[in-house]
Design a protein around this motif. Structure first.
Motif, PDB file in Angstrom:
ATOM      1  N   GLY A  78       0.788  -1.225   0.000  1.00  0.00           N
ATOM      2  CA  GLY A  78       0.000   0.000   0.000  1.00  0.00           C
ATOM      3  C   GLY A  78       0.817   1.269   0.000  1.00  0.00           C
ATOM      4  N   ALA A  79       2.147   1.165   0.099  1.00  0.00           N
ATOM      5  CA  ALA A  79       2.993   2.354   0.209  1.00  0.00           C
ATOM      6  C   ALA A  79       3.432   2.891  -1.141  1.00  0.00           C
ATOM      7  N   GLY A  80       3.263   2.096  -2.193  1.00  0.00           N
ATOM      8  CA  GLY A  80       3.765   2.524  -3.483  1.00  0.00           C
ATOM      9  C   GLY A  80       5.279   2.410  -3.532  1.00  0.00           C
ATOM     10  N   GLU A  81       5.836   2.852  -4.622  1.00  0.00           N
ATOM     11  CA  GLU A  81       7.283   2.837  -4.786  1.00  0.00           C
ATOM     12  C   GLU A  81       7.755   4.240  -5.150  1.00  0.00           C
ATOM     13  N   VAL A 102      14.347  14.397  -9.946  1.00  0.00           N
ATOM     14  CA  VAL A 102      12.947  14.576  -9.566  1.00  0.00           C
ATOM     15  C   VAL A 102      12.450  13.310  -8.868  1.00  0.00           C
ATOM     16  N   PHE A 103      11.711  13.507  -7.783  1.00  0.00           N
ATOM     17  CA  PHE A 103      11.172  12.392  -7.010  1.00  0.00           C
ATOM     18  C   PHE A 103       9.648  12.419  -7.065  1.00  0.00           C
ATOM     19  N   ARG A 104       9.053  11.265  -7.336  1.00  0.00           N
ATOM     20  CA  ARG A 104       7.600  11.113  -7.269  1.00  0.00           C
ATOM     21  C   ARG A 104       7.296   9.704  -6.781  1.00  0.00           C
ATOM     22  N   THR A 105       6.032   9.362  -6.692  1.00  0.00           N
ATOM     23  CA  THR A 105       5.643   8.055  -6.179  1.00  0.00           C
ATOM     24  C   THR A 105       4.688   7.377  -7.151  1.00  0.00           C
ATOM     25  N   ALA A 107       9.458   1.639  -1.398  1.00  0.00           N
ATOM     26  CA  ALA A 107       9.506   2.733  -0.429  1.00  0.00           C
ATOM     27  C   ALA A 107      10.244   2.320   0.841  1.00  0.00           C
ATOM     28  N   GLY A 108      10.073   1.067   1.246  1.00  0.00           N
ATOM     29  CA  GLY A 108      10.761   0.600   2.448  1.00  0.00           C
ATOM     30  C   GLY A 108      12.267   0.636   2.296  1.00  0.00           C
ATOM     31  N   ARG A 109      12.754   0.305   1.111  1.00  0.00           N
ATOM     32  CA  ARG A 109      14.196   0.347   0.881  1.00  0.00           C
ATOM     33  C   ARG A 109      14.691   1.786   0.817  1.00  0.00           C
ATOM     34  N   PHE A 110      13.933   2.642   0.165  1.00  0.00           N
ATOM     35  CA  PHE A 110      14.356   4.028  -0.027  1.00  0.00           C
ATOM     36  C   PHE A 110      14.423   4.780   1.302  1.00  0.00           C
ATOM     37  N   PHE A 111      13.385   4.647   2.136  1.00  0.00           N
ATOM     38  CA  PHE A 111      13.313   5.434   3.367  1.00  0.00           C
ATOM     39  C   PHE A 111      13.876   4.716   4.588  1.00  0.00           C
ATOM     40  N   GLY A 112      14.079   3.401   4.493  1.00  0.00           N
ATOM     41  CA  GLY A 112      14.660   2.676   5.614  1.00  0.00           C
ATOM     42  C   GLY A 112      13.814   2.793   6.871  1.00  0.00           C
ATOM     43  N   ILE A 113      14.456   3.182   7.977  1.00  0.00           N
ATOM     44  CA  ILE A 113      13.759   3.240   9.261  1.00  0.00           C
ATOM     45  C   ILE A 113      12.856   4.463   9.380  1.00  0.00           C
ATOM     46  N   TYR A 114      12.944   5.402   8.423  1.00  0.00           N
ATOM     47  CA  TYR A 114      12.160   6.634   8.522  1.00  0.00           C
ATOM     48  C   TYR A 114      10.821   6.473   7.803  1.00  0.00           C
ATOM     49  N   LEU A 140       8.595   9.490   6.713  1.00  0.00           N
ATOM     50  CA  LEU A 140       8.858  10.154   5.436  1.00  0.00           C
ATOM     51  C   LEU A 140       8.100   9.465   4.309  1.00  0.00           C
ATOM     52  N   ARG A 141       8.013   8.156   4.389  1.00  0.00           N
ATOM     53  CA  ARG A 141       7.262   7.402   3.388  1.00  0.00           C
ATOM     54  C   ARG A 141       5.784   7.760   3.452  1.00  0.00           C
ATOM     55  N   ASP A 142       5.263   7.878   4.669  1.00  0.00           N
ATOM     56  CA  ASP A 142       3.832   8.153   4.842  1.00  0.00           C
ATOM     57  C   ASP A 142       3.458   9.575   4.445  1.00  0.00           C
ATOM     58  N   HIS A 143       4.430  10.484   4.443  1.00  0.00           N
ATOM     59  CA  HIS A 143       4.162  11.888   4.101  1.00  0.00           C
ATOM     60  C   HIS A 143       4.991  12.305   2.885  1.00  0.00           C
TER      61      HIS A 143
END
Length: 331
Positions: A82-85, A113-116, A138-145, A148-151
């Motif tokens: 559900g988080a997208g990439e 440029v970054f998008r989802t 998204a989990g790999r990109f943001f790691g423990i944060y 940031l993924r959710d927003h």
């Protein structure tokens, strides 16, 4: 979930013209490699060179050289969690625009440029160029944060930011590593690159006001100008002071430095010259600095050529530095 269009992705070049009959095949491939969208060409003789590789740690990298084109992704794709990439696009050459979530992000050569994939978007390449896009979980990109993924916010990092320059330098080396026989080497090389992209994203988001908040945007720009002006003021004595040095010290792009001066209806060179001359005039009239020669005053204010200083001073104040000092009572 995405479906890889080929079992073994590589970066072997394959450049050929394509015509309307080929468009469906290219569109289907881009759907699988990026996320589903409608591809349209903006050139009478379109061509595309499409290459891709699977990343060891998860995700896909896509490189394509293309004549002007547009891809419109009318719907988002969330993926299994559900988080997208995250789509991180590096404009190696060319310029265009990405739009997502009400934001219009014009990009030029070197920008990132970054998008989802979670939201609809449009990517337009306005002139022939090369784009490299990484599609990363998204989990790999943001790691423990995870916050940031959710927003997530679509954002752009300009070409002349220090981190963006580092990313472009690593880009070619990253894909060369894919051919290495040792998977650990490929993994750690690409992971360092992914972490660098995440840092670039964070820097870009931190430097951008929230969309739709005009008051915040004005305050943000005013704060940036005040920070820039303070730095220039503190370094007027440095004859090597430059736009590049200011951008590096303040962690902003050279383009932004020029834009901030433009908001004050001036340019960098004119502003620096005016402030140096004004401060030199103040020091010439300062009783506590009466023991300093005109040449020393020039050096204290970033002029390393006394003759040039005298000419510039006369053009600005209508008299020589010595004449200015003699005509004014020392303060």
């Amino acid at each position: 979930m995405h479906h890889d269009p080929t079992p073994h992705l590589s970066f072997a070049p394959h450049l050929r013209p394509f015509y309307p009959g080929d468009l469906r095949g290219y569109s289907t491939t881009l759907d699988a490699l990026v996320y589903p969208g409608e591809l349209s060409v903006q050139h009478s003789h379109p061509r595309m060179n499409l290459e891709a590789c699977r990343l060891v740690g998860g995700g896909i990298a896509v490189s394509f050289d293309s004549t002007p084109m547009q891809v419109r992704h009318a719907a988002g794709q969330s993926g299994h969690d559900g988080a997208g990439e995250v789509l991180a696009m590096i404009a190696v050459d060319g310029q265009g625009t990405i739009e997502q979530a009400g934001r219009r992000l014009p990009f030029r050569k070197g920008d990132i440029v970054f998008r989802t994939t979670r939201l609809p978007s449009t990517c337009a390449l306005d002139e022939s160029g090369r784009l490299v896009q990484l599609r990363l979980p998204a989990g790999r990109f943001f790691g423990i944060y995870a916050d940031l993924r959710d927003h997530f916010e679509p954002s752009l990092a300009q070409a002349d930011s220090t981190l963006a320059e580092s990313a472009r330098q690593q880009l070619d080396r990253l894909f060369a590593v894919q051919a290495q026989p040792h998977p650990a080497l490929a993994y750690f090389s690409e992971q360092s690159f992914v972490s660098l992209l995440a840092a670039i994203y964070c820097e870009a988001v931190a430097g951008a006001p929230q969309a739709g908040d005009a008051g915040a945007a004005k305050r943000h720009e005013r704060d940036r100008w005040q920070r820039l002006a303070s730095y220039v003021e503190a370094n007027l004595c440095d004859p090597e002071l430059s736009v590049e040095a200011i951008a590096r010290e303040l962690c902003i792009s050279k383009r932004l430095v020029h834009r901030l001066f433009a908001t004050q209806q001036t340019q960098y060179g004119a502003y620096l010259r005016e402030r140096r001359l004004e401060r030199a005039a103040e020091e010439l009239a300062n009783e506590r600095l009466a023991q300093l020669s005109v040449t020393e005053i020039a050096f204290r204010n970033g002029f390393n050529d006394p003759s040039h200083f005298s000419r510039a001073f006369r053009d600005r104040f209508g008299t020589t530095p010595g004449g200015y000092r003699a005509a004014r009572p020392l303060a």
